[in-house]
Design a protein around this motif. Structure first.
Motif, PDB file in Angstrom:
ATOM      1  N   ASP A   1     -24.249 -25.503   2.012  1.00 44.65           N
ATOM      2  CA  ASP A   1     -22.955 -26.118   1.680  1.00 44.65           C
ATOM      3  C   ASP A   1     -23.005 -26.772   0.311  1.00 44.65           C
ATOM      4  O   ASP A   1     -22.654 -27.951   0.134  1.00 44.65           O
ATOM      5  N   ASP A   2     -23.407 -25.980  -0.681  1.00 45.50           N
ATOM      6  CA  ASP A   2     -23.590 -26.497  -2.031  1.00 45.50           C
ATOM      7  C   ASP A   2     -23.668 -25.323  -2.999  1.00 45.50           C
ATOM      8  O   ASP A   2     -23.699 -24.155  -2.589  1.00 45.50           O
ATOM      9  N   LEU A   3     -23.694 -25.659  -4.267  1.00 41.93           N
ATOM     10  CA  LEU A   3     -23.939 -24.665  -5.306  1.00 41.93           C
ATOM     11  C   LEU A   3     -25.358 -24.118  -5.163  1.00 41.93           C
ATOM     12  O   LEU A   3     -26.307 -24.880  -4.982  1.00 41.93           O
ATOM     13  N   VAL A   4     -25.508 -22.780  -5.248  1.00 38.19           N
ATOM     14  CA  VAL A   4     -26.849 -22.198  -5.204  1.00 38.19           C
ATOM     15  C   VAL A   4     -27.190 -21.404  -6.462  1.00 38.19           C
ATOM     16  O   VAL A   4     -28.353 -21.092  -6.695  1.00 38.19           O
ATOM     17  N   ALA A   5     -26.203 -21.084  -7.306  1.00 38.77           N
ATOM     18  CA  ALA A   5     -26.493 -20.390  -8.566  1.00 38.77           C
ATOM     19  C   ALA A   5     -25.289 -20.469  -9.483  1.00 38.77           C
ATOM     20  O   ALA A   5     -24.138 -20.502  -9.032  1.00 38.77           O
ATOM     21  N   THR A   6     -25.568 -20.493 -10.786  1.00 39.27           N
ATOM     22  CA  THR A   6     -24.532 -20.428 -11.810  1.00 39.27           C
ATOM     23  C   THR A   6     -24.833 -19.249 -12.719  1.00 39.27           C
ATOM     24  O   THR A   6     -25.955 -19.120 -13.221  1.00 39.27           O
ATOM     25  N   GLY A   7     -23.829 -18.408 -12.937  1.00 38.26           N
ATOM     26  CA  GLY A   7     -23.977 -17.280 -13.842  1.00 38.26           C
ATOM     27  C   GLY A   7     -23.386 -17.609 -15.201  1.00 38.26           C
ATOM     28  O   GLY A   7     -22.176 -17.816 -15.327  1.00 38.26           O
ATOM     29  N   TYR A   8     -24.258 -17.673 -16.217  1.00 35.39           N
ATOM     30  CA  TYR A   8     -23.821 -17.901 -17.590  1.00 35.39           C
ATOM     31  C   TYR A   8     -23.895 -16.580 -18.352  1.00 35.39           C
ATOM     32  O   TYR A   8     -24.941 -15.929 -18.371  1.00 35.39           O
TER      33      TYR A   8
ATOM     34  N   VAL B   1     -25.515 -19.140 -24.622  1.00 40.38           N
ATOM     35  CA  VAL B   1     -24.488 -18.912 -23.621  1.00 40.38           C
ATOM     36  C   VAL B   1     -23.108 -18.936 -24.278  1.00 40.38           C
ATOM     37  O   VAL B   1     -22.819 -19.790 -25.111  1.00 40.38           O
ATOM     38  N   LYS B   2     -22.245 -17.997 -23.897  1.00 34.86           N
ATOM     39  CA  LYS B   2     -20.871 -17.995 -24.429  1.00 34.86           C
ATOM     40  C   LYS B   2     -19.855 -18.521 -23.419  1.00 34.86           C
ATOM     41  O   LYS B   2     -18.778 -18.979 -23.804  1.00 34.86           O
ATOM     42  N   GLU B   3     -20.175 -18.454 -22.125  1.00 40.77           N
ATOM     43  CA  GLU B   3     -19.229 -18.950 -21.137  1.00 40.77           C
ATOM     44  C   GLU B   3     -19.884 -19.081 -19.771  1.00 40.77           C
ATOM     45  O   GLU B   3     -20.917 -18.463 -19.486  1.00 40.77           O
ATOM     46  N   LEU B   4     -19.275 -19.905 -18.937  1.00 38.84           N
ATOM     47  CA  LEU B   4     -19.634 -19.964 -17.531  1.00 38.84           C
ATOM     48  C   LEU B   4     -18.932 -18.801 -16.849  1.00 38.84           C
ATOM     49  O   LEU B   4     -17.706 -18.795 -16.731  1.00 38.84           O
ATOM     50  N   GLY B   5     -19.710 -17.811 -16.436  1.00 39.14           N
ATOM     51  CA  GLY B   5     -19.119 -16.586 -15.916  1.00 39.14           C
ATOM     52  C   GLY B   5     -18.718 -16.652 -14.456  1.00 39.14           C
ATOM     53  O   GLY B   5     -17.643 -16.208 -14.065  1.00 39.14           O
ATOM     54  N   TYR B   6     -19.608 -17.220 -13.616  1.00 41.20           N
ATOM     55  CA  TYR B   6     -19.331 -17.283 -12.185  1.00 41.20           C
ATOM     56  C   TYR B   6     -20.231 -18.329 -11.540  1.00 41.20           C
ATOM     57  O   TYR B   6     -21.218 -18.783 -12.134  1.00 41.20           O
ATOM     58  N   VAL B   7     -19.869 -18.723 -10.328  1.00 40.82           N
ATOM     59  CA  VAL B   7     -20.685 -19.618  -9.524  1.00 40.82           C
ATOM     60  C   VAL B   7     -20.916 -18.978  -8.162  1.00 40.82           C
ATOM     61  O   VAL B   7     -20.106 -18.170  -7.693  1.00 40.82           O
ATOM     62  N   VAL B   8     -22.040 -19.347  -7.546  1.00 40.59           N
ATOM     63  CA  VAL B   8     -22.392 -18.854  -6.217  1.00 40.59           C
ATOM     64  C   VAL B   8     -22.561 -20.061  -5.307  1.00 40.59           C
ATOM     65  O   VAL B   8     -23.340 -20.965  -5.601  1.00 40.59           O
ATOM     66  N   TYR B   9     -21.800 -20.077  -4.217  1.00 40.40           N
ATOM     67  CA  TYR B   9     -21.889 -21.152  -3.243  1.00 40.40           C
ATOM     68  C   TYR B   9     -22.392 -20.598  -1.907  1.00 40.40           C
ATOM     69  O   TYR B   9     -21.982 -19.515  -1.476  1.00 40.40           O
ATOM     70  N   GLU B  10     -23.266 -21.374  -1.264  1.00 43.00           N
ATOM     71  CA  GLU B  10     -23.691 -21.066   0.101  1.00 43.00           C
ATOM     72  C   GLU B  10     -22.961 -22.010   1.027  1.00 43.00           C
ATOM     73  O   GLU B  10     -23.059 -23.235   0.886  1.00 43.00           O
ATOM     74  N   VAL B  11     -22.215 -21.453   1.997  1.00 38.88           N
ATOM     75  CA  VAL B  11     -21.317 -22.268   2.816  1.00 38.88           C
ATOM     76  C   VAL B  11     -21.538 -21.945   4.290  1.00 38.88           C
ATOM     77  O   VAL B  11     -21.929 -20.840   4.657  1.00 38.88           O
ATOM     78  N   SER B  12     -21.238 -22.937   5.132  1.00 39.09           N
ATOM     79  CA  SER B  12     -21.454 -22.745   6.563  1.00 39.09           C
ATOM     80  C   SER B  12     -20.210 -22.260   7.292  1.00 39.09           C
ATOM     81  O   SER B  12     -20.291 -21.898   8.464  1.00 39.09           O
ATOM     82  N   GLY B  13     -19.053 -22.250   6.608  1.00 38.61           N
ATOM     83  CA  GLY B  13     -17.813 -21.824   7.257  1.00 38.61           C
ATOM     84  C   GLY B  13     -17.038 -20.839   6.416  1.00 38.61           C
ATOM     85  O   GLY B  13     -16.175 -21.235   5.620  1.00 38.61           O
TER      86      GLY B  13
END
Length: 310
Positions: A59-66, A4-16
């Motif tokens: 209402d939490d992290l559901v995926a991390t893109g590396y 992995v070279k970097e944390l590219g993105y994060v995916v959050y599932e949210v209720s609002g």
């Protein structure tokens, strides 16, 4: 070893969704990327997105893109994971298009967090613009920022075998602090580029799978202005202004509408692997970073004792 070279993105599932758009754009100073079928994306630089916000109950992290450095490095990483009996599947064209990447492979870390290994995270069609920032967010070779993940019931040996031995992260340092009698925060910080850490893992009292995501700005005034915006909006603070002893980030922690936190910081140090020495520290904070409740009580007591205007 390619990894992995970097944390590219994060995916959050949210209720609002509406609260989250206000939080990301109006309070943090991000740019709305695009509306999607189930949410929206947020930008902090020239990339198409760094945060993907989807509607749902977690209402939490559901995926991390590396992100890795190109197709050959991605193939080598996938091969190494499979050789270690880690299940990896290739995402289809529709998922790759939604994530704005050339290719995507899906796996999970030992805690069950979904990991998306990608290459070719696309730039947006337009330059990054923030309606609030005086400067910009610090990304580039350091990626989107860092996150802290909780590891209940999973040994350090197990998750380091995944993150270090397979994904290629390196240990930055360790902090073990007794927060209360018999209650410890025990975290290990990992880097994959000069940013002090892209992920930290360990045990501490917290109800979510992620404790926080850190975004860094390049102008210290933007920390103060974001603090003022969050204060005026009555957004809950998890911790007040302060500084960490390891990455030396000057920051505050504000609660997201989903109940985990964003660290909003400036001035994090960079690591040179040729000279860096791994240390174990006994405090999470050099100063500040106090819980909001006790600080409010102290301020109220100070105001009651003030002689000015009485």
């Amino acid at each position: 070893m390619s990894g992995v070279k970097e944390l590219g993105y994060v995916v959050y599932e949210v209720s609002g969704l509406a609260d989250w758009e206000r939080f990301g754009v109006d309070l943090l100073g991000m740019q709305l990327g695009e509306k999607t079928g189930d949410g929206f994306t947020l930008r902090t630089d020239e990339k198409a997105h760094r945060w993907i916000v989807t509607e749902g109950p977690a209402d939490d992290l559901v995926a991390t893109g590396y992100e890795v450095e190109g197709a050959d490095a991605l193939d080598a990483l996938v091969e190494r994971l499979r050789a270690a009996d880690v299940e990896v599947s290739e995402g289809d064209a529709a998922l790759a298009a939604a994530r704005k990447v050339d290719r995507i492979f899906l796996t999970a870390d030992p805690m069950g967090n979904r990991i998306e290994l990608v290459d070719g995270l696309a730039d947006a069609a337009t330059p990054f613009e923030s309606a609030s920032l005086l400067g910009g967010f610090v990304t580039g070779a350091g990626g989107a920022g860092h996150q802290v993940l909780l590891t209940p019931g999973v040994s350090r040996e197990t998750y380091l075998a995944f993150y270090v031995d397979l994904l290629g992260f390196k240990v930055s340092d360790i902090i073990i602090e007794e927060l209360a009698p018999g209650v410890f925060a025990d975290l290990i910080f990992l880097h994959c580029n000069p940013r002090h850490h892209s992920v930290a893992l360990g045990d501490m009292p917290f109800p979510k799978s992620t404790h926080h995501f850190m975004v860094e700005v390049d102008d210290i005034r933007d920390v103060g202005l974001a603090w003022d915006r969050c204060l005026a909006a009555h957004q809950p603070f998890h911790m007040t202004l302060g500084m960490h002893p390891n990455d030396q980030m000057f920051s505050f922690y504000v609660e997201t509408p989903s109940g985990f936190n964003v660290e909003y910081g400036w001035g994090g140090i960079l690591i040179d692997d040729a000279t860096w020495e791994v240390k174990t520290l006994d405090k999470l904070n050099s100063w500040g970073h106090m819980p909001a409740g006790p600080v409010a009580e102290m301020l109220a007591a100070g105001a009651a004792n003030s002689k000015i205007g009485h």
